[in-house]
Motif scaffolding. Structure first.
Motif, PDB file in Angstrom:
ATOM      1  N   LEU A 184      55.505   5.658-108.312  1.00  0.00           N
ATOM      2  CA  LEU A 184      54.498   6.601-108.227  1.00  0.00           C
ATOM      3  C   LEU A 184      54.121   6.873-106.627  1.00  0.00           C
ATOM      4  O   LEU A 184      53.672   5.937-106.095  1.00  0.00           O
ATOM      5  CB  LEU A 184      53.212   6.127-108.907  1.00  0.00           C
ATOM      6  N   LYS A 185      54.471   8.082-106.107  1.00  0.00           N
ATOM      7  CA  LYS A 185      54.421   8.132-104.645  1.00  0.00           C
ATOM      8  C   LYS A 185      53.205   8.966-104.518  1.00  0.00           C
ATOM      9  O   LYS A 185      52.692   9.874-105.185  1.00  0.00           O
ATOM     10  CB  LYS A 185      55.435   8.923-104.135  1.00  0.00           C
ATOM     11  N   ILE A 186      52.377   8.142-103.821  1.00  0.00           N
ATOM     12  CA  ILE A 186      51.084   8.790-103.336  1.00  0.00           C
ATOM     13  C   ILE A 186      50.829   9.127-101.761  1.00  0.00           C
ATOM     14  O   ILE A 186      51.052   7.991-100.910  1.00  0.00           O
ATOM     15  CB  ILE A 186      49.846   7.819-103.774  1.00  0.00           C
ATOM     16  N   PHE A 187      50.646  10.179-101.274  1.00  0.00           N
ATOM     17  CA  PHE A 187      50.486  10.940 -99.703  1.00  0.00           C
ATOM     18  C   PHE A 187      48.943  10.649 -99.673  1.00  0.00           C
ATOM     19  O   PHE A 187      48.189  11.358-100.605  1.00  0.00           O
ATOM     20  CB  PHE A 187      51.052  12.078 -99.657  1.00  0.00           C
ATOM     21  N   HIS A 188      48.120   9.981 -98.837  1.00  0.00           N
ATOM     22  CA  HIS A 188      46.824   9.971 -98.712  1.00  0.00           C
ATOM     23  C   HIS A 188      46.202   9.762 -97.333  1.00  0.00           C
ATOM     24  O   HIS A 188      47.216   9.205 -96.462  1.00  0.00           O
ATOM     25  CB  HIS A 188      46.128   8.858 -99.766  1.00  0.00           C
ATOM     26  N   HIS A 212      59.163  19.782 -97.886  1.00  0.00           N
ATOM     27  CA  HIS A 212      59.327  19.764 -99.178  1.00  0.00           C
ATOM     28  C   HIS A 212      59.627  18.281 -99.583  1.00  0.00           C
ATOM     29  O   HIS A 212      60.620  18.131-100.518  1.00  0.00           O
ATOM     30  CB  HIS A 212      60.654  20.423 -99.437  1.00  0.00           C
ATOM     31  N   GLU A 213      58.979  17.239 -99.181  1.00  0.00           N
ATOM     32  CA  GLU A 213      58.821  15.767 -99.756  1.00  0.00           C
ATOM     33  C   GLU A 213      58.068  15.912-101.008  1.00  0.00           C
ATOM     34  O   GLU A 213      57.283  16.665-101.245  1.00  0.00           O
ATOM     35  CB  GLU A 213      58.382  14.833 -98.979  1.00  0.00           C
ATOM     36  N   ASN A 214      58.543  15.016-102.191  1.00  0.00           N
ATOM     37  CA  ASN A 214      57.755  14.950-103.357  1.00  0.00           C
ATOM     38  C   ASN A 214      56.695  14.049-103.199  1.00  0.00           C
ATOM     39  O   ASN A 214      56.887  12.829-102.893  1.00  0.00           O
ATOM     40  CB  ASN A 214      58.942  14.787-104.359  1.00  0.00           C
ATOM     41  N   ALA A 215      55.595  14.254-103.901  1.00  0.00           N
ATOM     42  CA  ALA A 215      54.594  13.383-103.974  1.00  0.00           C
ATOM     43  C   ALA A 215      53.918  13.314-105.223  1.00  0.00           C
ATOM     44  O   ALA A 215      53.658  14.774-105.751  1.00  0.00           O
ATOM     45  CB  ALA A 215      53.355  13.583-102.787  1.00  0.00           C
ATOM     46  N   LYS A 220      54.130  17.461 -95.312  1.00  0.00           N
ATOM     47  CA  LYS A 220      55.278  16.778 -95.664  1.00  0.00           C
ATOM     48  C   LYS A 220      55.550  17.353 -97.034  1.00  0.00           C
ATOM     49  O   LYS A 220      57.025  17.439 -97.329  1.00  0.00           O
ATOM     50  CB  LYS A 220      55.044  15.048 -96.026  1.00  0.00           C
ATOM     51  N   ILE A 221      54.758  18.024 -97.766  1.00  0.00           N
ATOM     52  CA  ILE A 221      55.047  18.820 -99.023  1.00  0.00           C
ATOM     53  C   ILE A 221      55.395  20.172 -98.809  1.00  0.00           C
ATOM     54  O   ILE A 221      56.552  20.572 -99.358  1.00  0.00           O
ATOM     55  CB  ILE A 221      53.702  18.575 -99.834  1.00  0.00           C
ATOM     56  N   ILE A 222      54.584  20.898 -97.996  1.00  0.00           N
ATOM     57  CA  ILE A 222      54.989  22.273 -97.913  1.00  0.00           C
ATOM     58  C   ILE A 222      55.875  22.527 -96.901  1.00  0.00           C
ATOM     59  O   ILE A 222      56.577  23.662 -96.994  1.00  0.00           O
ATOM     60  CB  ILE A 222      53.596  23.106 -97.454  1.00  0.00           C
ATOM     61  N   ARG A 277      52.418   3.960-101.524  1.00  0.00           N
ATOM     62  CA  ARG A 277      51.540   4.728-100.877  1.00  0.00           C
ATOM     63  C   ARG A 277      52.196   4.966 -99.467  1.00  0.00           C
ATOM     64  O   ARG A 277      52.601   4.156 -98.619  1.00  0.00           O
ATOM     65  CB  ARG A 277      50.104   3.896-100.571  1.00  0.00           C
ATOM     66  N   GLU A 278      51.732   6.300 -99.132  1.00  0.00           N
ATOM     67  CA  GLU A 278      52.034   6.700 -97.699  1.00  0.00           C
ATOM     68  C   GLU A 278      50.887   7.173 -96.888  1.00  0.00           C
ATOM     69  O   GLU A 278      50.426   8.268 -96.961  1.00  0.00           O
ATOM     70  CB  GLU A 278      53.312   7.868 -97.707  1.00  0.00           C
TER      71      GLU A 278
END
Length: 338
Positions: free
Chosen positions: A34-38, A80-83, A75-77, A64-65
């Motif tokens: 489970l990848k979490i960007f926070h 295009h990394e997945n979180a 990183k997402i928009i 966690r990142e």
């Protein structure tokens, strides 16, 4: 001959069966990551949440990142990394930068305020107080720190706090500390102040220590390379730092002063976005490109069900949601129109 053939088939069959069992066991033992960007300021409570969540969900490993909140979103928009979960220190980044393409709901789940942190190594630490703090910072041999406004909400909030201090104390505090030591500039439009932050932000390193996110400044502060740091109250408490509590009219921590906070805006040339001063509220969502949406929603639910973790870490919990909130979370939040 027949016995030999039978024996060979038996051996081959046993090998194949063992292989199948081994593959089955590997699949059974394979855990979901489970990848979490926070936001960096959520590192302490999210570490605790992650350990508790893993204990209750042995098939899940939480990865966690932490980073500046703007960086997390980018990183997402952009990359295009997945979180599976995104949690930012400024909830408005979600509707402004992610909705509707990358998210369709968010929850405002915690509050905070800006303080001025220091240690016993900080110059004039025995003199500083809630009345003279800005005068101490103006001294030539004092170094101040804030995170990069282009990367981190704590950075642009520090700019807001210092400009609001101008208005509160009727002193050119922002000019002395920031404008004279960086390529940031301010525009005055109809009694509203717009702080313009260049994409290529440069600071006078003899006066200002700047890093990408606010938690990256803890090491230079504790080493004595930085004397005073504008940071979230929660981070100061979590790291047992001394701090000066700033007036409610400027620390961005109180709803009743929203009208005062809104007099200051920060324009980020890096994103072409204008951010209005407002009370500090954290936002969380499960992005549309999440690889494990079900588990991501379960993690958000876990946070909402354990508000005591946020409370003890100096980040009072909230539960206000906007958008197409998942059914699993609806009985835990108050849904408002966005």
């Amino acid at each position: 001959m027949k016995k030999t053939t039978i024996l060979i088939f038996f051996v081959i069959g046993s090998i194949l069966l063992a292989g199948c069992v081994n593959v089955g066991n590997q699949q059974e033992n394979k855990k979901i990551v489970l990848k979490i960007f926070h936001a960096g300021s959520l590192s302490v409570p999210f570490e605790e949440y992650s350990k508790m969540f893993e204990k209750e969900h042995p098939n899940i490993v939480v990865e966690r990142e932490p980073a500046g909140s703007v960086t997390c979103v980018r990183k997402i928009i952009d990359l295009h990394e997945n979180a599976d979960v995104l949690a930012v220190a400024d909830y408005s980044l979600i509707p402004k930068m992610m909705m509707p393409k990358y998210a369709d709901w968010y929850i405002m789940f915690a509050r905070n305020e800006i303080v001025l942190a220091y240690t016993n190594k900080s110059k004039y630490h025995s003199e500083i107080n809630e009345k003279n703090w800005y005068k101490i910072l103006e001294r030539k041999d004092v170094k101040i720190g804030f995170s990069n406004p282009n990367d981190d909400p704590c950075g642009y909030r520090a700019q807001m706090v210092l400009k609001l201090a101008d208005l509160y104390y009727n002193q050119p505090i922002y000019e002395t500390l920031v404008l004279n030591n960086s390529n940031i500039h301010v525009e005055n439009k109809n009694n509203s102040y717009i702080i313009v932050v260049p994409k290529d932000l440069k600071v006078n390193t003899n006066k200002i220590i700047m890093r990408s996110k606010e938690t990256d400044l803890l090491a230079p502060l504790e080493a004595g390379a930085c004397d005073y740091l504008f940071i979230y109250k929660s981070v100061a408490e979590q790291h047992h730092l001394n701090y000066v509590t700033l007036p409610k009219e400027i620390n961005l921590g109180y709803y009743q002063y929203s009208n005062i906070y809104s007099k200051v805006k920060v324009y980020l040339e890096s994103t072409n976005k204008s951010i209005e001063g407002k009370p500090i509220v954290y936002g969380i969502t499960v992005p549309k490109n999440a690889q494990h949406k079900k588990e991501g929603i379960e993690f958000v639910k876990f946070i909402l069900e354990h508000p005591e973790i946020l409370e003890k870490n100096g980040q009072p919990p909230m539960n206000v949601a906007v958008g197409n909130v998942p059914e699993e979370l609806r009985n835990l939040v108050k849904i408002e129109n966005g």
